[in-house]
Write a protein that holds these residues in place. Structure first.
Motif, mmCIF file in Angstrom:
data_model
loop_
_atom_site.group_PDB
_atom_site.id
_atom_site.type_symbol
_atom_site.label_atom_id
_atom_site.label_comp_id
_atom_site.label_asym_id
_atom_site.label_seq_id
_atom_site.Cartn_x
_atom_site.Cartn_y
_atom_site.Cartn_z
ATOM 1 N N PRO A 1 -4.277 -1.605 1.535
ATOM 2 C CA PRO A 1 -3.449 -0.933 0.530
ATOM 3 C C PRO A 1 -3.813 0.545 0.404
ATOM 4 N N CYS A 2 -2.854 1.347 -0.015
ATOM 5 C CA CYS A 2 -3.084 2.769 -0.260
ATOM 6 C C CYS A 2 -4.060 2.925 -1.423
ATOM 7 N N PRO A 3 -4.777 4.067 -1.481
ATOM 8 C CA PRO A 3 -5.726 4.280 -2.580
ATOM 9 C C PRO A 3 -5.028 4.346 -3.946
ATOM 10 N N MET B 1 3.751 4.277 -0.698
ATOM 11 C CA MET B 1 2.650 3.885 -1.597
ATOM 12 C C MET B 1 2.801 2.419 -1.975
ATOM 13 N N CYS B 2 1.727 1.717 -1.973
ATOM 14 C CA CYS B 2 1.773 0.308 -2.350
ATOM 15 C C CYS B 2 2.067 0.199 -3.842
ATOM 16 N N PHE B 3 2.606 -0.920 -4.228
ATOM 17 C CA PHE B 3 3.117 -0.979 -5.598
ATOM 18 C C PHE B 3 2.958 -2.363 -6.200
ATOM 19 N N ILE C 1 2.069 -4.542 -0.447
ATOM 20 C CA ILE C 1 1.701 -3.570 0.570
ATOM 21 C C ILE C 1 2.966 -2.902 1.093
ATOM 22 N N CYS C 2 2.968 -1.574 1.099
ATOM 23 C CA CYS C 2 4.147 -0.864 1.597
ATOM 24 C C CYS C 2 4.113 -0.834 3.124
ATOM 25 N N GLN C 3 5.230 -0.431 3.699
ATOM 26 C CA GLN C 3 5.343 -0.410 5.151
ATOM 27 C C GLN C 3 4.350 0.557 5.767
ATOM 28 N N GLU C 4 4.168 1.689 5.097
ATOM 29 C CA GLU C 4 3.261 2.706 5.610
ATOM 30 C C GLU C 4 1.852 2.135 5.731
ATOM 31 N N ALA C 5 1.419 1.444 4.707
ATOM 32 C CA ALA C 5 0.078 0.874 4.731
ATOM 33 C C ALA C 5 -0.028 -0.188 5.818
ATOM 34 N N GLU C 6 1.045 -0.947 5.958
ATOM 35 C CA GLU C 6 1.044 -1.995 6.965
ATOM 36 C C GLU C 6 0.879 -1.410 8.365
#
Ligand code: ZN
Ligand code: ZN
Length: 66
Positions: free
Chosen positions: A40-42, A1-3, A28-33
Motif C-alpha cells: 500500500p501507498c504510505p 493512492m490506496c484508499f 490497494i490502488c492500481q499504482e501500488a499493485e
C-alpha cells in the motif's frame, strides 16, 4: 493512492466498509499493485463510497438503549 471506503450516515458518522470476504479494508490502488508490488501507498485516502439515509449502528444502538 490506496484508499478506504466509508459509508456516510445521516448522523455524520463515517463507517468503514468491510470488504467482501473479510479481506483487508484498505483497498490497494492500481499504482501500488503495479509499481509497489502490492504494497500500500504510505498515504491512505478516505473516500465516501455511498451515503446512507439512516444512522450508523452505534447511533442506532444508543437510540435503542435509551
Ligand atoms: Zn495506492
Ligand atoms: Zn452515528
Amino acid at each position: 493512492m490506496c484508499f478506504i471506503l466509508y459509508t456516510l450516515h445521516s448522523c455524520n458518522h463515517w463507517v468503514a466498509q468491510p470488504s467482501p470476504g473479510n479481506g483487508p479494508v484498505l483497498r490497494i490502488c492500481q499504482e501500488a499493485e503495479q509499481m509497489r508490488l502490492g504494497r500500500p501507498c504510505p498515504d491512505t485516502e478516505h473516500k465516501v463510497a455511498n451515503r446512507s439515509q439512516g444512522m450508523c449502528d452505534g447511533c442506532l444502538w444508543k437510540k435503542v438503549t435509551k
